[in-house]
Design a protein around this motif. Structure first.
Motif, mmCIF file in Angstrom:
data_model
loop_
_atom_site.group_PDB
_atom_site.id
_atom_site.type_symbol
_atom_site.label_atom_id
_atom_site.label_comp_id
_atom_site.label_asym_id
_atom_site.label_seq_id
_atom_site.Cartn_x
_atom_site.Cartn_y
_atom_site.Cartn_z
ATOM 1 N N VAL A 15 0.815 -1.225 0.000
ATOM 2 C CA VAL A 15 0.000 0.000 0.000
ATOM 3 C C VAL A 15 0.850 1.278 0.000
ATOM 4 O O VAL A 15 0.305 2.378 -0.068
ATOM 5 N N LEU A 16 2.173 1.132 0.095
ATOM 6 C CA LEU A 16 3.032 2.317 0.164
ATOM 7 C C LEU A 16 3.493 2.763 -1.221
ATOM 8 O O LEU A 16 3.665 1.940 -2.119
ATOM 9 N N ASP A 17 3.735 4.063 -1.365
ATOM 10 C CA ASP A 17 4.416 4.603 -2.545
ATOM 11 C C ASP A 17 5.922 4.536 -2.308
ATOM 12 O O ASP A 17 6.372 4.377 -1.160
ATOM 13 N N LEU A 51 -5.174 -5.054 2.366
ATOM 14 C CA LEU A 51 -4.852 -4.077 1.313
ATOM 15 C C LEU A 51 -5.855 -2.928 1.339
ATOM 16 O O LEU A 51 -5.482 -1.762 1.184
ATOM 17 N N LYS A 52 -7.125 -3.261 1.542
ATOM 18 C CA LYS A 52 -8.147 -2.223 1.530
ATOM 19 C C LYS A 52 -8.080 -1.336 2.775
ATOM 20 O O LYS A 52 -8.126 -0.108 2.688
ATOM 21 N N VAL A 53 -8.002 -1.959 3.933
ATOM 22 C CA VAL A 53 -8.027 -1.181 5.184
ATOM 23 C C VAL A 53 -6.742 -0.357 5.338
ATOM 24 O O VAL A 53 -6.788 0.847 5.658
ATOM 25 N N THR A 67 -4.251 6.518 2.522
ATOM 26 C CA THR A 67 -4.876 7.613 1.762
ATOM 27 C C THR A 67 -5.316 8.735 2.699
ATOM 28 O O THR A 67 -5.086 9.922 2.427
ATOM 29 N N ARG A 68 -5.930 8.369 3.827
ATOM 30 C CA ARG A 68 -6.394 9.400 4.772
ATOM 31 C C ARG A 68 -5.217 10.164 5.371
ATOM 32 O O ARG A 68 -5.244 11.387 5.500
ATOM 33 N N ALA A 69 -4.170 9.414 5.731
ATOM 34 C CA ALA A 69 -2.998 10.080 6.317
ATOM 35 C C ALA A 69 -2.380 11.036 5.306
ATOM 36 O O ALA A 69 -2.009 12.162 5.632
ATOM 37 N N ARG A 70 -2.299 10.599 4.045
ATOM 38 C CA ARG A 70 -1.694 11.446 3.005
ATOM 39 C C ARG A 70 -2.544 12.691 2.739
ATOM 40 O O ARG A 70 -2.035 13.753 2.401
ATOM 41 N N ALA A 71 -3.850 12.538 2.918
ATOM 42 C CA ALA A 71 -4.760 13.664 2.644
ATOM 43 C C ALA A 71 -4.782 14.673 3.789
ATOM 44 O O ALA A 71 -5.552 15.641 3.750
#
Ligand code: TPP
Length: 363
Positions: A83-85, A234-236, A242-246
């Motif tokens: 899930v990481l970039d 993967l989903k959770v 995504t939330r942390a990045r936003a």
């Protein structure tokens, strides 16, 4: 930042998207990941299991000093990396060698610490994987620091900070959550609840309804997930990243899994748990359920499966070759990295060792 405690509460049951028999489970909050992501995870799971088996064998052969196996926890190991970039960071513990390898670190370099050679055999900056932490939870504060710095610089970095259930009793865990929440630091705290901290079972570790509930007191949203279901992970975890990045601040994810093998090779689990307790968990194996799901939908055939097994075999071969090589340890390294300017005591100790070694060479 929400002050509504209800929004921080984890779900009452861990999120599952594929059940232990390989059947999809409908879920209101999450769809299944796309097939390519699942196939990619399958390949990584096969390599992670092979990595664990080979590392255990290298311990028996005296080539590794110690190995805390993640056998049975491979879905957690694989998903928290997938899930990481590339620009994100992973902060692993001693049990997360398979995750480090999934992130792209050479397997021999990944095992340098557990071989007893060096604090970290890899360059943490190259793949953005912090050195493996043996002291429980200390690295969670470092993870928060890195994430905080990235945010101040305006970078989109998210930090995945991994720990075990036992580590959630450490003060550092609580300090890390508090700071991260107050400063809206982009960290995902990922707890692999494998039911044991060496011989201490979860019931002796906490009286909380779940470990994910521990976030509420700090204002951190928590979620619970089936730790043997890579699709759900993967989903959770993906949603948490995504939330942390936003800019929504830190997230806490608790994966329910089980430490199938001993804590390390130095442990005898027969002294504190029965085989009857372990057996049901073997039926919840993370690889079997995904394989059943994929084969049932023609997403995996014999040829592909053989290809992934061969990749895993090459990984094991690289481990055997690399770890069977003798390393040239230099005793001076023991003293070289303690202080910038060695103390008189250190200089004296180094001279004593040099003297002893020179006398050994003569005799
Ligand atoms: C600060 C600190 N205290 C004690 C230990 C000794 N210790 C090593 S592993 C361990 C259990 C940790 O359990 P958990 O956090 O659940 O992780 P797991 O090993 O199950 O992955 C303990 C107490 C340590 N490494 N660091």
């Amino acid at each position: 930042m929400t002050r509504d405690a209800a929004l921080l509460l984890p779900s009452t049951e861990p999120v599952t998207l594929i059940d232990p028999d390989g059947h999809p489970v409908p879920h209101v909050g999450h769809d299944l990941p796309d097939p390519q992501a699942l196939v990619r995870a399958y390949a990584a799971l096969i390599s992670a299991r092979r990595f664990n088996d080979q590392a255990n064998a290298l311990v028996r052969q005296g080539r590794l000093a110690v190995y805390p196996s993640s056998h049975g926890q491979e879905a957690c190991q694989v998903a928290c990396v997938q899930v990481l970039d590339d620009g994100d960071w992973l902060f692993p513990t001693y049990r997360d060698s398979a995750a480090i390898v999934a992130r792209g670190v050479d397997p021999v370099q990944a095992l340098t610490l557990l071989r007893g050679d060096w604090h970290s055999g890899y360059d943490p900056h190259a793949t953005r994987v912090a050195p493996q932490a043996t002291p429980l939870a200390t690295h969670l504060l470092h993870a928060v620091g890195v994430a905080h710095a990235a945010r101040l610089r305006g970078e989109p970095t998210v930090v995945m900070a991994v720990c075990g259930d036992g580590a959630t009793s450490e003060g550092d865990f609580h300090e890390a959550l508090n700071f991260a929440a107050v400063f809206r630091t982009p960290v995902v705290f990922f707890i692999q609840n494998n039911e044991y901290a060496i011989s201490v079972p979860l019931a002796r570790q906490t009286a909380a309804p779940s470990l994910a509930h521990k976030g509420i007191g700090y204002g951190v949203a928590g979620e619970r997930v089936d730790g043997n279901d890579v699709a759900a992970l993967l989903k959770v975890l993906g949603a948490a990243v995504t939330r942390a990045r936003a800019g929504e601040g830190p997230q806490l994810v608790e994966a329910h899994t089980y430490r199938v093998q001993a804590h390390t090779n130095a442990d005898d689990p027969g002294r504190y748990r029965s085989a009857d307790e372990v057996t049901p968990w073997l039926a919840r194996d993370p690889i079997t359920r995904l394989e059943t799901y994929l084969r049932g939908r023609d997403l995996l055939d014999e040829q592909n499966a053989r290809g992934y097994a061969e990749q895993a075999e090459q990984l094991a071969e690289r481990m055997r070759t690399g770890l069977n090589e003798e390393t040239a340890a230099d005793y001076r390294d023991l003293f070289a990295h303690v202080y910038a300017q060695p103390t008189p005591q250190l200089r004296e100790q180094q001279a004593l060792v040099a003297d002893e070694l020179s006398r050994e060479e003569v005799s």
